[in-house]
Design a protein around this motif. Sequence first.
Motif, PDB file in Angstrom:
ATOM      1  N   GLU A 160       0.829  -1.203   0.000  1.00 44.77           N
ATOM      2  CA  GLU A 160       0.000   0.000   0.000  1.00 44.77           C
ATOM      3  C   GLU A 160       0.866   1.256   0.000  1.00 44.77           C
ATOM      4  OE1 GLU A 160      -3.486   0.170   2.573  1.00 44.77           O
ATOM      5  OE2 GLU A 160      -3.095  -1.925   3.094  1.00 44.77           O
ATOM      6  N   PHE A 161       1.961   1.220   0.730  1.00 50.97           N
ATOM      7  CA  PHE A 161       2.853   2.377   0.768  1.00 50.97           C
ATOM      8  C   PHE A 161       3.475   2.608  -0.605  1.00 50.97           C
ATOM      9  CE2 PHE A 161       7.137   4.139   1.312  1.00 50.97           C
ATOM     10  CZ  PHE A 161       6.846   5.313   1.986  1.00 50.97           C
ATOM     11  N   ASP A 162       3.909   1.526  -1.266  1.00 55.00           N
ATOM     12  CA  ASP A 162       4.567   1.645  -2.570  1.00 55.00           C
ATOM     13  C   ASP A 162       3.631   2.216  -3.625  1.00 55.00           C
ATOM     14  OD1 ASP A 162       6.816   0.518  -1.429  1.00 55.00           O
ATOM     15  OD2 ASP A 162       6.314  -1.521  -2.060  1.00 55.00           O
ATOM     16  N   THR A 163       2.341   1.950  -3.494  1.00 57.43           N
ATOM     17  CA  THR A 163       1.363   2.404  -4.507  1.00 57.43           C
ATOM     18  C   THR A 163       0.564   3.621  -4.039  1.00 57.43           C
ATOM     19  OG1 THR A 163      -0.287   0.838  -3.622  1.00 57.43           O
ATOM     20  CG2 THR A 163       1.123   0.074  -5.436  1.00 57.43           C
ATOM     21  N   LEU A 164       1.007   4.272  -2.990  1.00 53.42           N
ATOM     22  CA  LEU A 164       0.291   5.421  -2.457  1.00 53.42           C
ATOM     23  C   LEU A 164       0.228   6.550  -3.482  1.00 53.42           C
ATOM     24  CD1 LEU A 164      -1.007   6.571   0.193  1.00 53.42           C
ATOM     25  CD2 LEU A 164       1.216   7.652   0.627  1.00 53.42           C
ATOM     26  N   PRO A 165      -0.965   7.037  -3.813  1.00 56.25           N
ATOM     27  CA  PRO A 165      -1.089   8.112  -4.805  1.00 56.25           C
ATOM     28  C   PRO A 165      -0.474   9.414  -4.284  1.00 56.25           C
ATOM     29  CG  PRO A 165      -3.199   6.992  -4.450  1.00 56.25           C
ATOM     30  CD  PRO A 165      -2.282   6.552  -3.347  1.00 56.25           C
ATOM     31  N   ALA A 168      -3.012  11.381  -2.219  1.00 53.97           N
ATOM     32  CA  ALA A 168      -3.696  10.658  -1.143  1.00 53.97           C
ATOM     33  C   ALA A 168      -4.162  11.636  -0.077  1.00 53.97           C
ATOM     34  CB  ALA A 168      -2.764   9.628  -0.532  1.00 53.97           C
ATOM     35  N   ASP A 169      -5.424  11.486   0.363  1.00 57.16           N
ATOM     36  CA  ASP A 169      -5.965  12.443   1.324  1.00 57.16           C
ATOM     37  C   ASP A 169      -5.476  12.160   2.743  1.00 57.16           C
ATOM     38  OD1 ASP A 169      -7.509  10.347   2.414  1.00 57.16           O
ATOM     39  OD2 ASP A 169      -9.192  10.807   1.108  1.00 57.16           O
ATOM     40  N   GLU A 170      -5.845  13.056   3.634  1.00 53.39           N
ATOM     41  CA  GLU A 170      -5.402  13.007   5.029  1.00 53.39           C
ATOM     42  C   GLU A 170      -5.768  11.683   5.689  1.00 53.39           C
ATOM     43  OE1 GLU A 170      -3.980  14.539   8.791  1.00 53.39           O
ATOM     44  OE2 GLU A 170      -3.765  15.302   6.745  1.00 53.39           O
ATOM     45  N   ALA A 171      -6.983  11.221   5.491  1.00 51.33           N
ATOM     46  CA  ALA A 171      -7.457  10.003   6.144  1.00 51.33           C
ATOM     47  C   ALA A 171      -6.651   8.782   5.704  1.00 51.33           C
ATOM     48  CB  ALA A 171      -8.938   9.791   5.856  1.00 51.33           C
ATOM     49  N   ILE A 172      -6.382   8.692   4.402  1.00 47.56           N
ATOM     50  CA  ILE A 172      -5.623   7.556   3.881  1.00 47.56           C
ATOM     51  C   ILE A 172      -4.192   7.563   4.416  1.00 47.56           C
ATOM     52  CG2 ILE A 172      -4.622   6.574   1.785  1.00 47.56           C
ATOM     53  CD1 ILE A 172      -7.135   7.383   0.300  1.00 47.56           C
ATOM     54  N   ARG A 173      -3.574   8.742   4.462  1.00 45.74           N
ATOM     55  CA  ARG A 173      -2.203   8.847   4.975  1.00 45.74           C
ATOM     56  C   ARG A 173      -2.130   8.424   6.435  1.00 45.74           C
ATOM     57  NH1 ARG A 173       0.452  14.416   2.488  1.00 45.74           N
ATOM     58  NH2 ARG A 173      -0.408  14.243   0.395  1.00 45.74           N
ATOM     59  N   GLN A 174      -3.064   8.905   7.221  1.00 46.12           N
ATOM     60  CA  GLN A 174      -3.065   8.575   8.638  1.00 46.12           C
ATOM     61  C   GLN A 174      -3.324   7.084   8.857  1.00 46.12           C
ATOM     62  OE1 GLN A 174      -2.104  10.480  11.013  1.00 46.12           O
ATOM     63  NE2 GLN A 174      -2.567   9.108  12.744  1.00 46.12           N
ATOM     64  N   GLN A 175      -4.251   6.532   8.099  1.00 51.90           N
ATOM     65  CA  GLN A 175      -4.580   5.114   8.223  1.00 51.90           C
ATOM     66  C   GLN A 175      -3.371   4.251   7.884  1.00 51.90           C
ATOM     67  OE1 GLN A 175      -7.681   3.801   5.570  1.00 51.90           O
ATOM     68  NE2 GLN A 175      -8.001   1.871   6.670  1.00 51.90           N
ATOM     69  N   LEU A 176      -2.663   4.608   6.820  1.00 52.72           N
ATOM     70  CA  LEU A 176      -1.482   3.847   6.412  1.00 52.72           C
ATOM     71  C   LEU A 176      -0.366   3.984   7.442  1.00 52.72           C
ATOM     72  CD1 LEU A 176      -0.027   2.083   4.413  1.00 52.72           C
ATOM     73  CD2 LEU A 176       0.481   4.103   3.028  1.00 52.72           C
ATOM     74  N   ALA A 177      -0.188   5.192   7.963  1.00 55.97           N
ATOM     75  CA  ALA A 177       0.837   5.421   8.986  1.00 55.97           C
ATOM     76  C   ALA A 177       0.570   4.561  10.219  1.00 55.97           C
ATOM     77  CB  ALA A 177       0.882   6.896   9.367  1.00 55.97           C
TER      78      ALA A 177
END
Length: 258
Positions: A160-165, A168-177
Motif C-alpha cells: 500500500e505504501f509503494d502504490t500510495l497516490p 492521497a488524502d489526510e485520512a488515507i495517509r493517517q490510516q497507512l501510517a
Amino acid sequence: MAWSTRELAGLAATTVNTVRHYHRSGLLEEPNRTSNGYKQYGARHLVRLLQICRLRDLSIPLAQIESMDIGGEAPASALLAVDADLTVSIERLKRARAEIRAILAGTTATDVPSGFEHLADRLSKPERSLMLVVSQLYDESAMADLRTMIEAEAEDAGVEFDTLPLDADEAIRQQLAEALAPQLAQHLIDYRWLTDPKAHFPKGARVTQETLRETAVELYSKSQLDVLARASAIATELAAESINPTSDPNNLGVSDDR
C-alpha cells in the motif's frame, strides 16, 4: 654486445617508459653512453631488469623492491605481506565470481547490497536504492540488524505504501501510517540503537543524516514522506510506552482504608 633502451625493454618484455621509470626510482642503474649520447646496456642491466620485472609480477611494490637485495634472497617479510594481500584478493574475486554466476542464473540482483540478494524480491525499487546508499553509511553491525528486520517483515507489508497516490488524502495517509507503525515500533524495541544510531555512522552523523535526507526526498513522493514521518512519530510513542509503561494508579497496592 650492447643494447639500446628499446632493445633492452624488448628483451625484458616491458616498455621503454618502464625502464626509464626504474632509472628514476634508482632500481636500475644508468648505463654508459656512446659519444653521440646513446645508452649502451649490458648483460648486467638485462639481468637486473628481469629481476625487477619478476618481483613486480609477484605484486611486490616498488617501494619494497628498493629495500630488497634483488641479487640475494627476497626478505620473507615482503613476500609474506604480498601473500596476505593476494589471499584477500583471491577471496574477493571468488565472491565476485560466485555473485556473477548467480546474477547470470537469475537468482540474485545487482541493485542491492551484498548480503541482501535474497531479499531483493520483497524490496521495492526505491527501497533497493535506499539500501545501497545505507550500506555505505552504516557499519556492518547495523546492516546485519537491518537485514534481520527486513527478513522479519511480511513480504506484502509495504504494498500500500509503494502504490500510495501523490494526492492521497489526510485520512488515507493517517490510516497507512497507523498500519505501518506497530512493525516500526517493534524494531525500535528490538534494536534500541535505532533511537540514537550515531554510533553506527562511520562517516559521521552530519554526512550520514544529510545523505539519507537527500536520498529519501528523491526516492519517495511527498505523500510517502508524510506517511513515513507520521508512522515514525506513532512508532516512537508505542515503543516508549512498551519500554517504559505508565504505572497504573489502580494497581499500586495502596489501600483506600485509612
